[in-house]
Design an enzyme around this catalytic site. Structure first.
Site, mmCIF file in Angstrom:
data_model
loop_
_atom_site.group_PDB
_atom_site.id
_atom_site.type_symbol
_atom_site.label_atom_id
_atom_site.label_comp_id
_atom_site.label_asym_id
_atom_site.label_seq_id
_atom_site.Cartn_x
_atom_site.Cartn_y
_atom_site.Cartn_z
ATOM 1 C CG ASP A 65 -0.001 -1.475 -3.944
ATOM 2 O OD1 ASP A 65 0.555 -0.421 -4.267
ATOM 3 O OD2 ASP A 65 0.479 -2.285 -3.127
ATOM 4 C CD GLU A 252 6.364 -1.440 -7.657
ATOM 5 O OE1 GLU A 252 6.844 -2.554 -7.410
ATOM 6 O OE2 GLU A 252 6.199 -0.579 -6.792
#
Length: 511
Positions: A65, A252
């Site tokens: 991420d 997301e």
């Protein structure tokens, strides 16, 4: 029974696993490796590097991420599990931190400083953060923790004088998952419409206003305006404005990039699940305003894109048609004369992005897994281009500057573009299937033959358009030259996209 209560009951019973708080789980963050190649007098895709010695090296690192920021003449990425790395060239990475433990230099005594966060989220790790430098010259880390099998999360701020820390906690600013209790907007928390307070991205708009976009699964993606003096949310906003998703749709990792070239704000998100069988794929929507509405190529307001509440949890079919899909699982077969592991990605996603004003280049930074390699993941950086329709298209191969090869021109002529390609259609599916490349040929006569048929046209500069399989809808994109490590040379590539949000990639292999 309300959906949110049912969801809670399923989570408690162990039936539901979110695995979607923006992190990579607790697996190792990926081994750091090094690879380099030296070529002399090689040819690929009709592009010669004769009479030069060309050396291209990569030093790999795994940061799940990754959120990118430039400081100290380097690029830093911060990711889940308090991992971080830096690079001077977007190719060779040095890890500077990893693991939520007392030895991590980013947040000393992290268990003590963030005790309230860990207690609320009922976890001992951290998920995807974002770091930004505000007007006071300090670095603000927006950290977050999530329980994992429910959207019980906390999002807070820690501040440092230096990019590499140490960061000092300033407290929690948002919470979620308060079952049966009032949420930040004053209503009882409902996971189908309220956000999971994770995956923050903080950015300035063109007027200098400060925003935070965030959210994962649950009620979707939201945006809040922040106070640029202290980084805190301005009062009276609750959870902010809803932009995308809901009903536990698997969306997301939101990230917003403004392009001076197109004058659009682009909202990137990842659809699907993060693991090797989760089908992560990056999509983008755009707006003239930082807080939306964001639309896709068909003009669909992304705030309306969410799962069908009558279907099982994590319904992908309802969201798959929407957004411009940049790419998904794929693998390029080895062409004649190529060697090494065939290039390809699995569950690439949770990206950040940036625009280099000096070079006028757009870049995409993300983590990815690989075909037949399980959960091992590494960082990747690809260049992006804005096509004639104002949409970003992603170069098919990882970034290597053309200056690595002194004879490599930036412009790709129609003559140089004609030839045989490894071709991938990324379609619109959310699937773990790894799409294999096929062979197509862009003929000098403007015809496309091979696995797909149609026509193609060079549209000036490096713009290209393809019309395929009897359709009148064009795929528009950009020709470029990228480093093909299987051929040890730069080669011509194309990346195109249509209004339906389908992207096609091609890597030239010969005449």
């Amino acid at each position: 029974m309300q959906t949110s209560i049912l969801f809670k009951a399923l989570a408690v019973a162990g039936v539901v696993s979110l695995a979607a708080c923006g992190g990579g789980g607790d697996e190792p963050a990926g081994a750091t490796t090094a690879a380099s190649v030296t070529t002399f007098g090689t040819k690929s895709g009709g592009l010669s590097t004769t009479a030069q010695r060309l050396s291209v090296g990569f030093t790999e690192a795994g940061v799940h991420d990754p959120s990118v920021i430039r400081a100290n003449n380097q690029y830093y990425v911060f990711g889940s599990h308090l991992a971080a790395a830096k690079t001077p060239d977007l190719m060779n990475w040095t890890r500077i931190a990893d693991g939520v433990n007392a030895a991590n230099p980013l947040i000393p005594n992290v268990a003590g400083q963030l005790a309230e966060t860990f207690a609320w989220a009922q976890t001992s790790t951290l998920w995807a953060p974002d770091v930004i430098r505000l007007d006071d010259g300090k670095y603000y880390m927006y950290y977050n923790a999530c329980k994992g099998d429910s959207p019980r999360s906390a999002l807070g701020i820690a501040v440092a004088d230096h990019i590499e820390g140490p960061y000092v906690d300033k407290g929690i600013i948002l919470k979620s998952g308060m079952w049966g209790q009032a949420s930040h907007d004053g209503t009882i928390y409902d996971a189908t419409k309220h956000p999971n307070t994770v995956d923050p991205n903080v950015f300035r708009d063109q007027k200098g206003k400060l925003w935070m976009i965030y959210g994962s699964y649950s009620g979707g993606i939201f945006i809040l305006q922040l106070d640029p003096a202290n980084g805190m949310p301005l009062p009276g906003q609750g959870y902010g404005k809803h932009l995308l998703g809901g009903n536990h749709s698997r969306i997301e990792g939101a990230y917003v990039l403004y392009s001076p070239q197109s004058k659009y704000y682009y909202m990137f998100t990842s659809f699907g699940g993060l693991d090797s069988f989760g089908a992560y794929n990056m999509r983008v929507a755009r707006s003239r305003n930082p807080d939306g509405p964001y639309v896709d190529g068909k003009g669909t307001d992304m705030a309306t894109v969410k799962s069908d509440p009558t279907k099982p949890l994590f319904d992908d079919a309802s969201i798959a048609p929407h957004g411009q899909k940049l790419f998904g699982n794929h693998q390029f077969a080895l062409a004649s004369g190529e060697t090494g592991t065939p290039l390809g990605y699995v569950s690439a996603g949770h990206n950040s992005a940036f625009y280099d004003a000096a070079t006028k280049q757009h870049f995409l930074v993300f983590h990815t897994r690989f075909p037949n390699m399980g959960e091992m993941h590494e960082l990747r950086v690809h260049q992006m281009f804005i096509n004639e329709d104002g949409w970003p298209v992603v170069a098919p191969l990882r970034y290597v500057p053309l200056s690595k090869g002194k004879e490599v021109p930036v412009t790709v002529s129609a003559t140089a573009a004609a030839g045989t390609y490894k071709f991938v259609n990324h379609n619109k599916e959310i699937t773990a299937h790894v799409v294999p490349s096929q062979v197509v040929r862009l003929g000098k006569d403007g015809k496309v033959t091979g696995a797909v048929k149609g026509t193609w046209a060079h549209r000036g500069e490096n713009n290209v358009a393809l019309t395929l399989d009897g359709s009148t809808r064009q795929y528009r994109g950009v020709l470029s030259r990228q480093w093909n490590s299987n051929a040890n040379a730069f080669t011509v590539t194309f990346s195109v996209q249509n209004a339906e949000g389908v992207s096609l990639w091609g890597v030239r292999t010969g005449n």
